[in-house]
Design an enzyme around this catalytic site. Sequence first.
Site, PDB file in Angstrom:
ATOM      1  N   GLU A   1      -7.296   0.195  -4.518  1.00 24.38           N
ATOM      2  CA  GLU A   1      -7.457   0.290  -2.972  1.00 24.38           C
ATOM      3  C   GLU A   1      -8.680  -0.401  -2.428  1.00 24.38           C
ATOM      4  O   GLU A   1      -8.679  -1.208  -1.558  1.00 24.38           O
ATOM      5  CB  GLU A   1      -7.072   1.646  -2.216  1.00 24.38           C
TER       6      GLU A   1
ATOM      7  N   ASP B   1       0.877  -1.292   0.167  1.00 27.17           N
ATOM      8  CA  ASP B   1      -0.041   0.241   0.061  1.00 27.17           C
ATOM      9  C   ASP B   1       1.146   1.286  -0.010  1.00 27.17           C
ATOM     10  O   ASP B   1       1.338   1.509   1.110  1.00 27.17           O
ATOM     11  CB  ASP B   1      -0.906  -0.098   1.133  1.00 27.17           C
TER      12      ASP B   1
ATOM     13  N   ASP C   1     -13.211   5.199   2.746  1.00 27.68           N
ATOM     14  CA  ASP C   1     -11.922   5.528   2.922  1.00 27.68           C
ATOM     15  C   ASP C   1     -11.100   6.905   3.532  1.00 27.68           C
ATOM     16  O   ASP C   1     -11.264   7.845   2.601  1.00 27.68           O
ATOM     17  CB  ASP C   1     -10.661   5.060   1.865  1.00 27.68           C
TER      18      ASP C   1
ATOM     19  N   LYS D   1       2.557  11.291  -3.169  1.00 32.52           N
ATOM     20  CA  LYS D   1       1.672  10.489  -4.151  1.00 32.52           C
ATOM     21  C   LYS D   1       0.704  11.670  -4.936  1.00 32.52           C
ATOM     22  O   LYS D   1       0.306  11.289  -5.872  1.00 32.52           O
ATOM     23  CB  LYS D   1       0.601   9.765  -3.219  1.00 32.52           C
TER      24      LYS D   1
HETATM   25  P1  ADP Z   1      -2.992   7.308   3.889  1.00 32.31           P
HETATM   26  O1  ADP Z   1      -3.968   6.557   3.331  1.00 32.31           O
HETATM   27  O2  ADP Z   1      -3.488   8.963   3.489  1.00 32.31           O
HETATM   28  O3  ADP Z   1      -1.647   7.196   3.750  1.00 32.31           O
HETATM   29  P2  ADP Z   1      -3.755   6.102   6.835  1.00 32.31           P
HETATM   30  O4  ADP Z   1      -4.872   5.195   6.332  1.00 32.31           O
HETATM   31  O5  ADP Z   1      -2.566   5.793   7.473  1.00 32.31           O
HETATM   32  O6  ADP Z   1      -3.283   7.306   5.552  1.00 32.31           O
HETATM   33  O7  ADP Z   1      -4.226   7.356   7.674  1.00 32.31           O
HETATM   34  C1  ADP Z   1      -3.635   8.346   8.557  1.00 32.31           C
HETATM   35  C2  ADP Z   1      -4.405   9.398   9.171  1.00 32.31           C
HETATM   36  O8  ADP Z   1      -5.030   8.546  10.089  1.00 32.31           O
HETATM   37  C3  ADP Z   1      -3.647  10.294   9.815  1.00 32.31           C
HETATM   38  O9  ADP Z   1      -4.274  11.414   9.571  1.00 32.31           O
HETATM   39  C4  ADP Z   1      -3.590   9.911  11.430  1.00 32.31           C
HETATM   40  O10 ADP Z   1      -3.536  11.024  12.468  1.00 32.31           O
HETATM   41  C5  ADP Z   1      -4.977   9.112  11.462  1.00 32.31           C
HETATM   42  N1  ADP Z   1      -5.166   8.160  12.701  1.00 32.31           N
HETATM   43  C6  ADP Z   1      -4.262   7.168  12.984  1.00 32.31           C
HETATM   44  N2  ADP Z   1      -4.733   6.359  14.011  1.00 32.31           N
HETATM   45  C7  ADP Z   1      -5.871   7.141  14.431  1.00 32.31           C
HETATM   46  C8  ADP Z   1      -6.605   6.963  15.604  1.00 32.31           C
HETATM   47  N3  ADP Z   1      -6.560   5.938  16.427  1.00 32.31           N
HETATM   48  N4  ADP Z   1      -7.606   7.840  15.757  1.00 32.31           N
HETATM   49  C9  ADP Z   1      -7.740   9.053  14.736  1.00 32.31           C
HETATM   50  N5  ADP Z   1      -6.890   9.224  13.756  1.00 32.31           N
HETATM   51  C10 ADP Z   1      -6.139   8.365  13.718  1.00 32.31           C
HETATM   52 MG    MG Z   2      -4.750   4.735   2.280  1.00 33.69          MG
END
Ligand code: ADP
Ligand code: MG
Length: 636
Positions: free
Chosen positions: A172, A10, A194, A72
């Site tokens: 995704e 991913d 998502d 990205k």
């Molecule tokens: P992406 O798909 O954009 O690469 P992710 O799916 O890894 O990102 O999501 C990242 C986001 O999720 C960040 O903004 C992070 O602060 C938030 N996040 C991660 N864990 C938690 C949580 N337990 N509660 C709220 N927000 C969260």
């Molecule tokens: Mg993602």
Amino acid sequence: MSEQRIVGIDLGTTNSLVAYMEGDTPVVIPGEDGSNLVPSVVALTKDDRMVVGNRARTHLIDTPDRSIYSVKRLMGRGYEDVQEELKLFPFRLDRSGSGEVLRIKLGDRTFTPPEISAYILLQLKANTERYFHAPITKAVITVPAYFNDAQRQATKDAGRIAGLEVLRLVNEPTAAALAYGLDKGKDGIVAVYDLGGGTFDISILKLHEGIFEVIATNGDTHLGGDDIDNLLIAIALDDIAGDLKLDLRRNGAAVQAIRKAVIEAKIALSSQSTAKLNVELPGGKRYQREIGREQFEQLIEPIIQKTVAPSRQAMADAKIKPEDIDEIVLVGGSTRIPRVRALVKELFRREPHTELNPDEVVALGAAVQAHILAGGSKATEDMLLLDVTPLSLGIEAMGGVVAKIIHRNSTIPASATEHFTTAVEGQTNVAIHVLQGERELASDCRSLARFDLKGIPPMSAGLPRIEVKFLIDANGILHVSAREQRSGKEAQIEVKPTYGLTDQQVEDMILASFDHAQEDFRMRQVIEARVEADNILLALEKGRNNPAWQQLSGDEKHRIAGLEEELKAAKSGDDYKSIRAAIDALNEGTMHLAELMMDSVTSTIQGQTMSGADRTVGQGPTAPHPIAPAEFEHNR
Ligand code: ADP
Ligand code: MG
């Protein structure tokens, strides 16, 4: 060597991760620091080393001019496409060079988006190689369902630069559904919601006999956890200005400390009812505040409400009502927030799936797909993952109008053929202009490629019958061909995405990435050296059974045995230079033996070389390789 492992990756805007199928269960492969997520941040240190992930994060504040995040957003884009991103993100682009591929400045060097992404991939690759103690050269990588051809191609290029053969790009949401094994359930509609760090995507999938079809996608490319963080930071800065009479808006380090604290509080509030903010500020002052879940939910409500309209639009595009949805999958770290889960439940009137970690589920699904491609699943042969094309594709016809050939939200792989003709007497060529977009006029759509069909025998206008064929392959990449049927003339041009890299550029980048990433990816060298060592040790064993062995003197045999022991000892360490030196010594020491054995042994004493993916996308002879819609032009 054992069978080639294929991993699932991913490659996210905020975080990236890699997973692999252990038995029947996909698992995320942790990095050296034990964490599953690698922040998608890349920095060039002052001594010219590339660092990735958590190690790069501190550089965002200390040396912002040598660091980049959210790359990205730039993948497969042209300068015109990214104007909005440039307002919102501190991307430093170099416009001095020619060419259409964006170049990102890090210090005084420049990199294309696929190269930056390749560093992230190299980090994931190194983590995996460390975990398995074996080289990894094949992967499945996920992309947002709405990614166009250029963005998909750029992702493939990134894989190739990182020494990974990208066997498949998977959408995704499709990956998320696979991670939940929904393909094995009953036919129905799956919604994938998502909400990540900076993007929101909603996808509606249709499952039919184990096959997924993405029937609609929508979203907001500037909505996610970052908005929540920024809101909380703004409130904190206001508080600090009011209560402590400190204006920290321009103080990067202080803002960063506040950001860290609010993210911790936000995450805590996903599992607790209150959280404390406690930040040390310059001048020995301290900002302290407690925040309750209810208040937090009120604050973020306007942000999360922004997911409602795109969700409704996706349902409308898919021609479904909430009642038609059978399963809802949550993806993205921000869906850990209880209020977000509640909103999803209200919107779709169903309990969403939350059993898997929402920030890992896409990588887990990619691993499932990788396993299928590796032949690990019985379903392999009939397992075809279907997605949709996010925008219509066509060509420019007379008068600058667009003739759509493949319509938006069509299931892929897709192919369609339309017939065209000439407009002028004796016209001997036509210019095919491939376009992408929903608008009626070519000038309002995105130009993807142009090519000419030449050598049509002169005929009356309207007589030639020109067949234009569009084919979108399983990776979502478009191939266009044109053929004049009366004469059999075909356009023999390979069309590349407008913002794509040439093969030569990709080659150069592969070399450059090895030059500069060596220190960081030392593990790769060690692994490769070990593989080579195994090969030569094996060859030696074979040599001992060869009659030639008996022709060596006792001294010689003794010397070889010593060198063999030295190589084995070096191999158990992790200094690739000593492994290489021991390999060379053993090679040298067995030269005479090799001569005696003639070519039989020498042919097995070979180094291991990196294998790159073949850039050719389509195999079919009539499948050149561009990406979106085309235009039609008559000859003078
Ligand atoms: P992406 O798909 O954009 O690469 P992710 O799916 O890894 O990102 O999501 C990242 C986001 O999720 C960040 O903004 C992070 O602060 C938030 N996040 C991660 N864990 C938690 C949580 N337990 N509660 C709220 N927000 C969260
Ligand atoms: Mg993602």
